[in-house]
Design a protein around this motif. Structure first.
Motif, PDB file in Angstrom:
ATOM      1  N   TRP A   1       0.835  -1.196   0.000  1.00  0.00           N
ATOM      2  CA  TRP A   1       0.000   0.000   0.000  1.00  0.00           C
ATOM      3  C   TRP A   1       0.874   1.251   0.000  1.00  0.00           C
ATOM      4  CZ3 TRP A   1      -5.451  -0.525   0.392  1.00  0.00           C
ATOM      5  CH2 TRP A   1      -5.872  -1.855   0.552  1.00  0.00           C
ATOM      6  N   SER A   2       0.495   2.227  -0.802  1.00  0.00           N
ATOM      7  CA  SER A   2       1.150   3.528  -0.705  1.00  0.00           C
ATOM      8  C   SER A   2       0.468   4.340   0.381  1.00  0.00           C
ATOM      9  CB  SER A   2       1.103   4.271  -2.043  1.00  0.00           C
ATOM     10  OG  SER A   2      -0.236   4.601  -2.394  1.00  0.00           O
ATOM     11  N   LEU A   3       1.250   5.135   1.092  1.00  0.00           N
ATOM     12  CA  LEU A   3       0.749   5.971   2.178  1.00  0.00           C
ATOM     13  C   LEU A   3       1.170   7.407   1.921  1.00  0.00           C
ATOM     14  CD1 LEU A   3      -0.435   6.445   5.073  1.00  0.00           C
ATOM     15  CD2 LEU A   3       1.868   5.936   5.940  1.00  0.00           C
ATOM     16  N   ASP A   4       0.197   8.295   1.787  1.00  0.00           N
ATOM     17  CA  ASP A   4       0.469   9.720   1.665  1.00  0.00           C
ATOM     18  C   ASP A   4       0.755  10.257   3.059  1.00  0.00           C
ATOM     19  OD1 ASP A   4       0.042  12.612   1.610  1.00  0.00           O
ATOM     20  OD2 ASP A   4      -0.741  12.318  -0.414  1.00  0.00           O
ATOM     21  N   LEU A   5       1.974  10.680   3.299  1.00  0.00           N
ATOM     22  CA  LEU A   5       2.369  11.107   4.643  1.00  0.00           C
ATOM     23  C   LEU A   5       1.730  12.426   5.048  1.00  0.00           C
ATOM     24  CD1 LEU A   5       6.139  10.158   4.397  1.00  0.00           C
ATOM     25  CD2 LEU A   5       4.377   8.979   5.741  1.00  0.00           C
ATOM     26  N   GLY A   6       1.149  13.146   4.097  1.00  0.00           N
ATOM     27  CA  GLY A   6       0.443  14.379   4.423  1.00  0.00           C
ATOM     28  C   GLY A   6      -1.001  14.129   4.809  1.00  0.00           C
ATOM     29  N   THR A   7      -1.731  13.453   3.921  1.00  0.00           N
ATOM     30  CA  THR A   7      -3.156  13.214   4.157  1.00  0.00           C
ATOM     31  C   THR A   7      -3.416  11.920   4.935  1.00  0.00           C
ATOM     32  OG1 THR A   7      -3.441  11.971   2.097  1.00  0.00           O
ATOM     33  CG2 THR A   7      -3.681  14.388   1.990  1.00  0.00           C
ATOM     34  N   LEU A   8      -2.427  11.013   4.952  1.00  0.00           N
ATOM     35  CA  LEU A   8      -2.542   9.672   5.543  1.00  0.00           C
ATOM     36  C   LEU A   8      -3.518   8.781   4.793  1.00  0.00           C
ATOM     37  CD1 LEU A   8      -2.336  10.425   9.375  1.00  0.00           C
ATOM     38  CD2 LEU A   8      -0.494   9.865   7.769  1.00  0.00           C
ATOM     39  N   ASP A   9      -3.804   9.133   3.536  1.00  0.00           N
ATOM     40  CA  ASP A   9      -4.599   8.261   2.683  1.00  0.00           C
ATOM     41  C   ASP A   9      -3.747   7.077   2.235  1.00  0.00           C
ATOM     42  OD1 ASP A   9      -6.809   9.936   2.818  1.00  0.00           O
ATOM     43  OD2 ASP A   9      -6.228  11.059   1.027  1.00  0.00           O
ATOM     44  N   ILE A  10      -4.367   5.898   2.107  1.00  0.00           N
ATOM     45  CA  ILE A  10      -3.668   4.717   1.625  1.00  0.00           C
ATOM     46  C   ILE A  10      -4.294   4.245   0.323  1.00  0.00           C
ATOM     47  CG2 ILE A  10      -2.881   3.971   3.897  1.00  0.00           C
ATOM     48  CD1 ILE A  10      -5.180   1.877   3.835  1.00  0.00           C
ATOM     49  N   THR A  11      -3.462   3.651  -0.538  1.00  0.00           N
ATOM     50  CA  THR A  11      -3.918   3.129  -1.819  1.00  0.00           C
ATOM     51  C   THR A  11      -3.266   1.780  -2.061  1.00  0.00           C
ATOM     52  OG1 THR A  11      -4.104   5.380  -2.708  1.00  0.00           O
ATOM     53  CG2 THR A  11      -4.095   3.571  -4.293  1.00  0.00           C
ATOM     54  N   HIS A  12      -4.084   0.799  -2.394  1.00  0.00           N
ATOM     55  CA  HIS A  12      -3.560  -0.527  -2.710  1.00  0.00           C
ATOM     56  C   HIS A  12      -2.747  -0.448  -4.001  1.00  0.00           C
ATOM     57  CE1 HIS A  12      -4.321  -4.695  -4.519  1.00  0.00           C
ATOM     58  NE2 HIS A  12      -3.462  -4.870  -3.532  1.00  0.00           N
ATOM     59  N   SER A  13      -1.508  -0.963  -3.971  1.00  0.00           N
ATOM     60  CA  SER A  13      -0.657  -0.841  -5.155  1.00  0.00           C
ATOM     61  C   SER A  13      -0.116  -2.166  -5.665  1.00  0.00           C
ATOM     62  CB  SER A  13       0.512   0.113  -4.878  1.00  0.00           C
ATOM     63  OG  SER A  13       1.333  -0.361  -3.829  1.00  0.00           O
ATOM     64  N   ALA A  14      -0.047  -3.211  -4.822  1.00  0.00           N
ATOM     65  CA  ALA A  14       0.534  -4.470  -5.283  1.00  0.00           C
ATOM     66  C   ALA A  14       0.107  -5.625  -4.388  1.00  0.00           C
ATOM     67  CB  ALA A  14       2.064  -4.372  -5.310  1.00  0.00           C
ATOM     68  N   ASP A  15       0.268  -6.836  -4.920  1.00  0.00           N
ATOM     69  CA  ASP A  15       0.069  -8.069  -4.164  1.00  0.00           C
ATOM     70  C   ASP A  15       1.263  -8.976  -4.406  1.00  0.00           C
ATOM     71  OD1 ASP A  15      -2.723  -7.850  -3.028  1.00  0.00           O
ATOM     72  OD2 ASP A  15      -3.153  -7.544  -5.150  1.00  0.00           O
ATOM     73  N   LEU A  16       1.738  -9.606  -3.340  1.00  0.00           N
ATOM     74  CA  LEU A  16       2.891 -10.496  -3.427  1.00  0.00           C
ATOM     75  C   LEU A  16       2.486 -11.912  -3.020  1.00  0.00           C
ATOM     76  CD1 LEU A  16       5.601  -8.214  -1.740  1.00  0.00           C
ATOM     77  CD2 LEU A  16       4.894  -8.287  -4.148  1.00  0.00           C
ATOM     78  N   PHE A  17       2.870 -12.875  -3.847  1.00  0.00           N
ATOM     79  CA  PHE A  17       2.615 -14.286  -3.579  1.00  0.00           C
ATOM     80  C   PHE A  17       3.940 -15.037  -3.678  1.00  0.00           C
ATOM     81  CE2 PHE A  17      -1.109 -12.375  -5.622  1.00  0.00           C
ATOM     82  CZ  PHE A  17      -2.066 -12.583  -4.644  1.00  0.00           C
ATOM     83  N   PHE A  18       3.972 -16.269  -3.187  1.00  0.00           N
ATOM     84  CA  PHE A  18       5.259 -16.921  -2.997  1.00  0.00           C
ATOM     85  C   PHE A  18       5.237 -18.389  -3.394  1.00  0.00           C
ATOM     86  CE2 PHE A  18       4.722 -13.431  -0.091  1.00  0.00           C
ATOM     87  CZ  PHE A  18       5.911 -12.722  -0.226  1.00  0.00           C
ATOM     88  N   ARG A  19       6.356 -18.801  -4.005  1.00  0.00           N
ATOM     89  CA  ARG A  19       6.645 -20.226  -4.187  1.00  0.00           C
ATOM     90  C   ARG A  19       7.561 -20.668  -3.053  1.00  0.00           C
ATOM     91  NH1 ARG A  19       7.765 -18.206  -9.485  1.00  0.00           N
ATOM     92  NH2 ARG A  19       6.026 -18.616 -10.932  1.00  0.00           N
ATOM     93  N   ARG A  20       7.364 -21.885  -2.592  1.00  0.00           N
ATOM     94  CA  ARG A  20       8.175 -22.436  -1.506  1.00  0.00           C
ATOM     95  C   ARG A  20       9.365 -23.215  -2.070  1.00  0.00           C
ATOM     96  NH1 ARG A  20       4.544 -23.575   2.791  1.00  0.00           N
ATOM     97  NH2 ARG A  20       3.230 -21.725   3.139  1.00  0.00           N
ATOM     98  N   PRO A  21      10.446 -23.331  -1.307  1.00  0.00           N
ATOM     99  CA  PRO A  21      11.578 -24.133  -1.782  1.00  0.00           C
ATOM    100  C   PRO A  21      11.340 -25.632  -1.716  1.00  0.00           C
ATOM    101  CG  PRO A  21      12.037 -23.240   0.400  1.00  0.00           C
ATOM    102  CD  PRO A  21      10.750 -22.616  -0.053  1.00  0.00           C
ATOM    103  N   ASP A  22      10.326 -26.064  -0.970  1.00  0.00           N
ATOM    104  CA  ASP A  22      10.135 -27.495  -0.734  1.00  0.00           C
ATOM    105  C   ASP A  22       8.752 -28.013  -1.114  1.00  0.00           C
ATOM    106  OD1 ASP A  22       8.873 -26.006   1.197  1.00  0.00           O
ATOM    107  OD2 ASP A  22       9.367 -27.340   2.861  1.00  0.00           O
ATOM    108  N   ARG A  23       7.898 -27.152  -1.674  1.00  0.00           N
ATOM    109  CA  ARG A  23       6.552 -27.580  -2.031  1.00  0.00           C
ATOM    110  C   ARG A  23       6.127 -26.896  -3.322  1.00  0.00           C
ATOM    111  NH1 ARG A  23       2.071 -27.019   2.403  1.00  0.00           N
ATOM    112  NH2 ARG A  23       1.039 -28.319   0.852  1.00  0.00           N
ATOM    113  N   PRO A  24       5.394 -27.588  -4.203  1.00  0.00           N
ATOM    114  CA  PRO A  24       4.914 -26.934  -5.418  1.00  0.00           C
ATOM    115  C   PRO A  24       3.734 -26.015  -5.125  1.00  0.00           C
ATOM    116  CG  PRO A  24       4.082 -29.178  -5.304  1.00  0.00           C
ATOM    117  CD  PRO A  24       5.022 -29.014  -4.141  1.00  0.00           C
ATOM    118  N   GLY A  25       3.459 -25.112  -6.063  1.00  0.00           N
ATOM    119  CA  GLY A  25       2.283 -24.258  -5.952  1.00  0.00           C
ATOM    120  C   GLY A  25       2.615 -22.837  -5.541  1.00  0.00           C
ATOM    121  N   VAL A  26       1.570 -21.999  -5.510  1.00  0.00           N
ATOM    122  CA  VAL A  26       1.680 -20.587  -5.140  1.00  0.00           C
ATOM    123  C   VAL A  26       0.923 -20.375  -3.836  1.00  0.00           C
ATOM    124  CG1 VAL A  26       1.208 -18.219  -5.839  1.00  0.00           C
ATOM    125  CG2 VAL A  26       1.840 -19.913  -7.555  1.00  0.00           C
ATOM    126  N   PHE A  27       1.562 -19.695  -2.891  1.00  0.00           N
ATOM    127  CA  PHE A  27       1.018 -19.535  -1.546  1.00  0.00           C
ATOM    128  C   PHE A  27       0.820 -18.055  -1.203  1.00  0.00           C
ATOM    129  CE2 PHE A  27       3.031 -23.606  -1.676  1.00  0.00           C
ATOM    130  CZ  PHE A  27       2.264 -24.420  -0.866  1.00  0.00           C
TER     131      PHE A  27
END
Length: 442
Positions: free
Chosen positions: A199-225
């Motif tokens: 999320w981006s945070l405007d330090l003046g207004t303190l408004d937040i905006t969704h900007s990205a999503d992060l997902f992960f592959r594991r070193p020992d299991r298949p799939g996206v988590f």
């Protein structure tokens, strides 16, 4: 010396469908291919009596149906259909919209009512199909009913486990008045329905905006988590380090003493040169080996990384069992060569270990939960680098187990934390929190 902090803003974005991540939109019935990078998707449509939106994943069709206000999930596959209905929470009150979400292994049917989005049916699909399979996700098809609708990445019911995005030395990453946060985007249920968002945070207004999503592959299991409790670090060479906790398949413990999941719970590390502040990303990870010598540790989580001239510091949490946990600190010349510097083993419900520089010296902050021992409840302790307590942060303590994500901003301080307020209705139980609570120094 840290000054008094006061609450200046509360935010609660609730979006089943992330506003900036809509991939499909139609005015009528349609079946549309919508490749997904992770099993975190949502379909919304106007409320109608009859079949609602559906997802085709592998050989299965996951749908919902509304019959005289009664909501049920439908699971079709292998030549059979299952209709799943909650005994207590299936009836919608004057719905104006419907939605279907997939979050990890859970499919959920929703209705939009006067109080907002309410979950009316939910089912764990892990015995039915592998929702994390990347090939199946690449062939995902969205089915919209007669009224049309929209589909894309799942958003969130609440935000928690907040951390500021920092540079290697722990400084707040900024672009003018814009800073960034990582957060756990709460899903419809326990920890395995959530994921990491930025999320981006405007330090003046303190408004937040969704900007990205992060997902992960594991070193020992298949799939996206949908692993979460993440710290995102901008490296000196312009890349990223991403330290996260493998909560993405953590099941609710079956007993009061707790049960370790088969995959365990640990901290992983990813490196990337992509623009992780925008879009959706699936990151390859390796285990971050955290030293737990003498701690009787069965799990670690909540990583926070800072590099000093003589090497790295890593704050984390170590658990003796679920849920009996305390903060710890490791250090070393490299992230793959760490030793234990200290641990507050007198704690039993303390997490959110956060490293911050105050008056030229590094300290570790944490959060003593309300389940802690008497005298150590609902407070933000301040530790030195041996994890000896040296004081407390003077700040309001919201409900649940809020993290002390603190950063120096210009001539003051700002803290981003959260509370335990749920969302989505009574069907979902624990895990749908919370409000983002922003504080500032006087």
């Amino acid at each position: 010396m840290l000054p008094r902090l006061e609450v200046v803003r509360r935010s609660r974005p609730v979006d089943l469908l992330a506003p900036g991540a809509v991939d499909v939109r139609t005015d009528g019935a349609a079946a549309v291919a919508m490749p997904a990078v992770a099993p975190y998707v949502a379909v919304t449509s106007p409320a109608i009596d009859g079949p609602g939106p559906a997802l085709h994943l592998g050989p299965h069709r996951l749908g919902m149906i509304v019959t005289d206000g009664s909501v049920a999930l439908t699971v079709d596959g292998d030549g059979a259909r299952r209709e799943l209905r909650s005994r207590r929470f299936h009836h919608a009150e004057g719905p104006t919209g419907t939605a279907l979400t997939l979050t990890g292994t859970h499919v959920t049917a929703w209705t939009l009512e006067q109080a907002g989005w309410v979950a009316r049916a939910r089912h764990d699909l892990r015995e039915v199909l592998d929702t994390r399979d990347e090939a199946a996700l690449a062939d995902l098809v969205v089915e919209l009913p007669a009224g049309g609708g929209a589909a894309g990445r799942f958003g969130q019911l609440g935000l928690r486990d907040t951390r500021f995005v920092t540079t290697e030395d722990g400084t707040l990453l900024r672009d003018g008045d814009t800073a960034w946060l990582t957060a756990t985007s709460a899903g419809p249920g326990f920890f395995d329905t959530a994921h990491t968002s930025v999320w981006s945070l405007d330090l003046g207004t303190l408004d937040i905006t969704h900007s990205a999503d992060l997902f992960f592959r594991r070193p020992d299991r298949p799939g996206v988590f949908g692993d979460h409790a993440t710290h995102l670090v901008r490296t000196d060479d312009g890349g990223w380090l991403v330290a996260t906790s493998t909560w993405g398949d953590f099941e609710r413990p079956a007993t009061r003493t707790g049960r370790r999941t088969p995959a365990g719970l640990r901290v992983t590390l990813a490196e990337s040169g992509a623009d992780l502040l925008h879009g959706a990303h699936v990151l390859d990870t390796r285990e971050l080996p955290l030293p737990t010598d003498g701690l009787a540790s069965i799990a670690t989580w909540d990583p926070h990384l800072v590099r000093r001239d003589d090497g790295w510091l890593v704050g984390f949490v170590s658990a003796r069992r679920f849920f009996d946990f305390h903060p710890a600190l490791a250090g070393g010349p490299a992230l793959d060569d760490l030793r234990l510097l200290g641990a507050a083993t007198d704690r039993t419900a303390t997490e959110g270990t956060t490293l911050v520089e105050v008056d030229g010296r590094m300290v570790a902050l944490a959060s003593d939960g309300r389940d802690s021992a008497r005298g150590l409840r609902a407070r933000f302790p301040v530790f030195d680098l041996t994890m000896t307590e040296r004081g407390t942060l003077d700040a309001p303590y919201p409900t649940n187990l809020p993290w002390p994500a603190l950063a120096a901003v210009d001539d003051g301080w700002v803290m981003a934390t959260f509370d335990g307020r749920p969302a989505g209705g009574k069907l979902l139980g624990y895990g749908t929190h919370g409000d983002l609570v922003l504080m500032r120094s006087r």
